[in-house]
Design a protein around this motif. Structure first.
Motif, short mmCIF file in Angstrom:
data_model
loop_
_atom_site.label_atom_id
_atom_site.label_comp_id
_atom_site.label_asym_id
_atom_site.label_seq_id
_atom_site.Cartn_x
_atom_site.Cartn_y
_atom_site.Cartn_z
N GLY A 153 0.81 -1.17 0.03
CA GLY A 153 -0.10 0.15 0.11
C GLY A 153 1.04 1.26 0.05
O GLY A 153 0.47 2.29 -0.26
N HIS A 154 2.00 1.01 0.07
CA HIS A 154 3.04 2.20 0.23
C HIS A 154 3.77 2.32 -1.13
O HIS A 154 3.71 1.38 -1.70
N ARG A 155 3.89 3.57 -1.55
CA ARG A 155 4.57 3.86 -2.91
C ARG A 155 5.81 2.92 -3.33
O ARG A 155 5.91 2.75 -4.57
N GLU A 156 6.64 2.82 -2.20
CA GLU A 156 7.86 1.92 -2.63
C GLU A 156 7.74 0.62 -2.56
O GLU A 156 8.68 -0.10 -2.52
N CYS A 157 6.43 0.02 -2.17
CA CYS A 157 6.44 -1.25 -1.91
C CYS A 157 6.64 -2.23 -3.07
O CYS A 157 6.75 -1.71 -4.35
N SER A 158 7.11 -3.26 -2.67
CA SER A 158 7.82 -4.23 -4.02
C SER A 158 7.24 -5.74 -3.63
O SER A 158 6.87 -6.01 -2.55
N PRO A 159 7.58 -6.74 -4.53
CA PRO A 159 7.00 -7.95 -4.28
C PRO A 159 7.80 -8.63 -3.20
O PRO A 159 7.38 -9.48 -2.18
N LEU A 160 9.33 -8.35 -2.89
CA LEU A 160 10.09 -8.81 -2.05
C LEU A 160 9.52 -8.17 -0.67
O LEU A 160 9.44 -9.02 0.53
#
Ligand SMILES: C[S@@+](CC[C@H](N)C(=O)[O-])C[C@H]1O[C@@H](n2cnc3c(N)ncnc32)[C@H](O)[C@@H]1O
Length: 282
Positions: A153-160
């Motif tokens: 939900g955060h702009r910087e989030c990623s699959p990892l």
């Protein structure tokens, strides 16, 4: 070792920025606090600054994996002095941890080669967390640390980062400036602490991994667009994608970086996204 050190030409293409700040080594040891029950894995022992520090703790065993054979003499000397320490040689990304290590590590404590942070972290989550590892304290590039610690939900989030969040927690415990290393890297660094508390086999779940990978293929595009491309073989059209989004209370324009962890778990149950696990016998 001292002579070796003087003449050693660091290969920064493989992340050979060695820690020279004793205060940072002390911080790592205090924070990770290995006990007599801990089996510790260190990736990239380098000139052994952290290896020697770790061996000053009561840990039960220390396994390290290093790729650069030029470091063999120094590391062999450290291992010869302390029977708890074994150095393995090879590429830590390709390394077969489950077969090669005499015992699964409880903790991974390392100053990682930054260029392989992401594949290494996936290898830890796939191979070592299901076996035993529930704690990691890792030096990584600050930018990578921020991405890994970003919740869904955060702009910087990623699959990892989302997978780590689903398995436990990730926290940046200290930012480290380039001056802590020789040679100094061009980027800032950070120590990230990861604690595994649940869902220990999630990183091996092909449906979960496939959903995250396909949803983030082009992170600025909508989920509907990414799914229509990534799941075209499973018959997911844009229209079907809109139906799935609506059924989960999501807008047709929703993007991967907007979804909370609950939504990812719910989407992973959608039959259209199901991928068979290897060796599942399905
Ligand atoms: C950032 S240095 C850390 C060295 C030392 N542990 C320290 O804290 O100063 C990264 C180390 O990882 C090693 N390395 C680089 N790529 C590797 C790989 N694919 N597999 C194993 N080790 C690797 C480098 O040779 C180097 O020793």
């Amino acid at each position: 070792m001292a002579d070796n050190k003087r003449h050693f030409i660091h290969n920064t293409d493989i992340g050979q920025n060695f820690l020279i700040d004793r205060g940072v080594v002390e911080f790592i040891l205090k924070r990770s606090a290995p006990t007599a029950e801990d089996v510790v894995l260190e990736i990239g022992p380098g000139d052994g600054v952290l290896t020697r520090g770790l061996l000053s703790t009561p840990l039960k065993a220390l396994y390290s994996v290093e790729v650069d054979e030029r470091l063999r003499e120094g590391l062999d000397k450290i291992a010869a002095r302390d029977g708890r320490c074994t150095c393995f040689w090879g590429d830590a990304v390709q390394f077969d941890y489950v077969r090669a290590l005499p015992e699964p590590p409880t903790k991974i404590i390392a100053n990682l080669p930054y260029h392989i942070t992401t594949p290494l972290m996936w290898a830890f989550l796939e191979q070592l967390v299901p076996a035993k590892t529930d704690y990691m304290l890792l030096m990584v590039q600050l930018e990578s640390a921020e991405r890994i610690a970003s919740p869904a939900g955060h702009r910087e989030c990623s699959p990892l980062g989302i997978t780590v969040e689903a398995m436990g927690s990730a926290e940046i415990v200290r930012k480290i400036p380039p001056t802590a290393f020789n040679p100094q890297p061009r980027v800032n660094s950070a120590l990230i602490e990861i604690k595994i508390e649940k869902n220990r086999v999630l990183a091996n779940d092909r449906t979960w991994r496939g959903l995250l990978a396909r949803s983030f293929t082009q992170r600025r595009k909508t989920l509907a667009n990414n799914w229509a491309v990534g799941y075209s073989g499973s018959g997911v059209t844009r229209e079907r994608a809109f139906e799935i989004l609506a059924a989960h209370g999501l807008k047709p324009t929703a993007r991967a970086e907007e979804l909370t962890l609950d939504k990812w778990f719910a989407l992973a149950e959608v039959p259209d996204f199901r991928l068979k696990n290897k060796n599942s016998g399905e």
